[in-house]
Scaffold this motif. Structure first.
Motif, PDB file in Angstrom:
ATOM      1  N   GLU A  73       0.790  -0.999  -0.086  1.00  0.00           N
ATOM      2  CA  GLU A  73      -0.080   0.250   0.118  1.00  0.00           C
ATOM      3  C   GLU A  73       0.956   1.202   0.091  1.00  0.00           C
ATOM      4  N   GLN A  77      -8.884  -2.566  -3.941  1.00  0.00           N
ATOM      5  CA  GLN A  77      -8.838  -4.013  -4.023  1.00  0.00           C
ATOM      6  C   GLN A  77      -8.126  -4.436  -2.807  1.00  0.00           C
ATOM      7  N   ARG A  78      -6.856  -4.064  -2.611  1.00  0.00           N
ATOM      8  CA  ARG A  78      -6.192  -4.293  -1.361  1.00  0.00           C
ATOM      9  C   ARG A  78      -6.911  -4.065  -0.122  1.00  0.00           C
ATOM     10  N   ARG A  79      -7.482  -3.195   0.057  1.00  0.00           N
ATOM     11  CA  ARG A  79      -8.231  -2.605   1.282  1.00  0.00           C
ATOM     12  C   ARG A  79      -9.488  -3.521   1.307  1.00  0.00           C
ATOM     13  N   ARG A 103      -9.931  -6.580   0.391  1.00  0.00           N
ATOM     14  CA  ARG A 103      -9.455  -7.897   0.434  1.00  0.00           C
ATOM     15  C   ARG A 103      -9.327  -7.998   2.096  1.00  0.00           C
ATOM     16  N   ASP A 113      -5.804 -12.001   1.921  1.00  0.00           N
ATOM     17  CA  ASP A 113      -4.514 -11.450   1.789  1.00  0.00           C
ATOM     18  C   ASP A 113      -4.660 -10.305   0.725  1.00  0.00           C
ATOM     19  N   PRO A 114      -4.190  -8.818   1.387  1.00  0.00           N
ATOM     20  CA  PRO A 114      -4.205  -7.939   0.156  1.00  0.00           C
ATOM     21  C   PRO A 114      -3.220  -7.892  -0.906  1.00  0.00           C
ATOM     22  N   ASP A 115      -1.985  -8.744  -0.382  1.00  0.00           N
ATOM     23  CA  ASP A 115      -1.050  -8.992  -1.463  1.00  0.00           C
ATOM     24  C   ASP A 115      -1.544  -9.709  -2.802  1.00  0.00           C
ATOM     25  N   ALA A 119      -4.008  -8.938  -4.379  1.00  0.00           N
ATOM     26  CA  ALA A 119      -4.643  -8.100  -5.408  1.00  0.00           C
ATOM     27  C   ALA A 119      -3.780  -7.850  -6.309  1.00  0.00           C
TER      28      ALA A 119
END
Length: 81
Positions: A3, A54-56, A58, A64-66, A68
């Motif tokens: 992020e 997307q990361r947020r 997830r 896992d935001p990684d 995305a």
């Protein structure tokens, strides 16, 4: 992409946008050149914001935001239509 990396990229692109406008005002580039380059910067910004969302999302869903991944420009740009 973490992020913090995405936010740094967004900041860099916003600065690029400002510099393009300044260069146009100074007569260093044409309106056509500015518009073409601004379009590219805006597309990249849209991709970054989409990836950040997307990361947020997830992370909020316990995923896992990684995992995305950046979406293609044509997919991200169609969201507005």
């Amino acid at each position: 992409m973490a992020e913090t990396d995405i936010l740094a990229r967004i900041q860099h692109l916003v600065e690029d946008e400002r510099q393009l406008r300044d260069r146009l005002q100074a007569g260093e580039i044409s309106t056509d050149e500015e518009q073409a380059r601004l379009r590219s910067v805006e597309e990249q910004l849209d991709q970054c914001w989409d990836l950040l969302r997307q990361r947020r999302a997830r992370a909020e869903a316990g995923q896992d935001p990684d995992e995305a991944t950046p979406r293609p420009v044509d997919e991200v740009e169609k969201y507005l239509q």
